[in-house]
Design a protein around this motif. Structure first.
Motif, mmCIF file in Angstrom:
data_model
loop_
_atom_site.group_PDB
_atom_site.id
_atom_site.type_symbol
_atom_site.label_atom_id
_atom_site.label_comp_id
_atom_site.label_asym_id
_atom_site.label_seq_id
_atom_site.Cartn_x
_atom_site.Cartn_y
_atom_site.Cartn_z
ATOM 1 N N LEU A 179 0.839 -1.203 0.000
ATOM 2 C CA LEU A 179 0.000 0.000 0.000
ATOM 3 C C LEU A 179 0.869 1.245 0.000
ATOM 4 N N LYS B 82 0.375 5.441 0.739
ATOM 5 C CA LYS B 82 -0.383 6.666 1.013
ATOM 6 C C LYS B 82 0.466 7.842 0.549
ATOM 7 N N ILE C 105 -3.502 4.389 -1.886
ATOM 8 C CA ILE C 105 -4.743 4.610 -1.122
ATOM 9 C C ILE C 105 -4.760 6.023 -0.545
#
Ligand code: IMP
Ligand code: MG
Length: 174
Positions: free
Chosen positions: A127, A129, A146
């Motif tokens: 993931l 950010k 994300i």
């Protein structure tokens, strides 16, 4: 903290994306042997799924860092808890991390492992950010970008809980 969980990435979506990453990594490394370095604890489930999909020779090592206490905000200080077992010198190292947030952890780990003079050094994060960086950092392989939401499951925790959830879920606080 108690919180409501909302599925962000289902187990099947993660499995599909992990397969794509494994194909891409396999292609990039051709028949070079990879030393996969898992950043504990958060990456243990992603690591297990990713390496079982790789069709190139793989060795696995672990290191451990901590940057969070019982909080959803990084302390900004990376604490080294455990280093890899064997020297990385001359090896093709791929660091596998659960999530790239401020970038402090991977930036720190990349410098640390680079000092051991590997033949190559890349990073893979399930993931990303992107909006939260405190240091500029791009991973070579990213599963999903994300938004700035605190997520748990599939290895990721809040205060050591929720790592066992099969999906990546948003933890709504309150
Ligand atoms: P960074 O050093 O800020 O990039 O943070 C990396 C580490 O912070 C990850 O390895 C996670 O352990 C933790 N982290 C960042 N965001 C989250 C999240 O949304 N849920 C759980 N852990 C997170
Ligand atoms: Mg982590």
């Amino acid at each position: 903290m108690s919180g409501r969980l909302e599925v962000l990435l289902s187990a099947s979506r993660i499995a599909e994306r992990t397969e794509e990453l494994a194909v891409q990594i396999g292609r990039d490394y051709a028949d070079r042997k990879i030393l996969v370095v898992s950043v504990l604890k958060g990456s243990f489930i992603f690591l297990a799924d990713l390496v079982r999909k790789l069709r190139v020779p793989v060795q696995i090592d672990f290191l451990r860092v901590a940057s969070y206490g019982a909080a959803t905000e990084s302390t900004g200080m990376v604490q080294f808890r455990m280093d890899v077992d064997a020297p990385v010198t001359g090896r093709h190292v791929l660091i596998v991390e659960d999530i790239l947030d401020t970038g402090l952890t991977l930036d720190y780990l990349k410098r640390h492992l680079q000092s051991g003079q590997p033949a190559s050094l890349r990073t893979c994060a399930l993931l990303d950010k992107k909006g939260r960086r405190r240091v500029p950092f791009e991973a070579d392989y990213v599963g999903f970008s994300i938004d700035d939401q605190f997520v748990v499951g599939y290895g990721l925790d809040f205060d050591e809980c929720y790592r066992n959830l099969p999906d990546v879920c948003i933890l709504h606080q309150g």
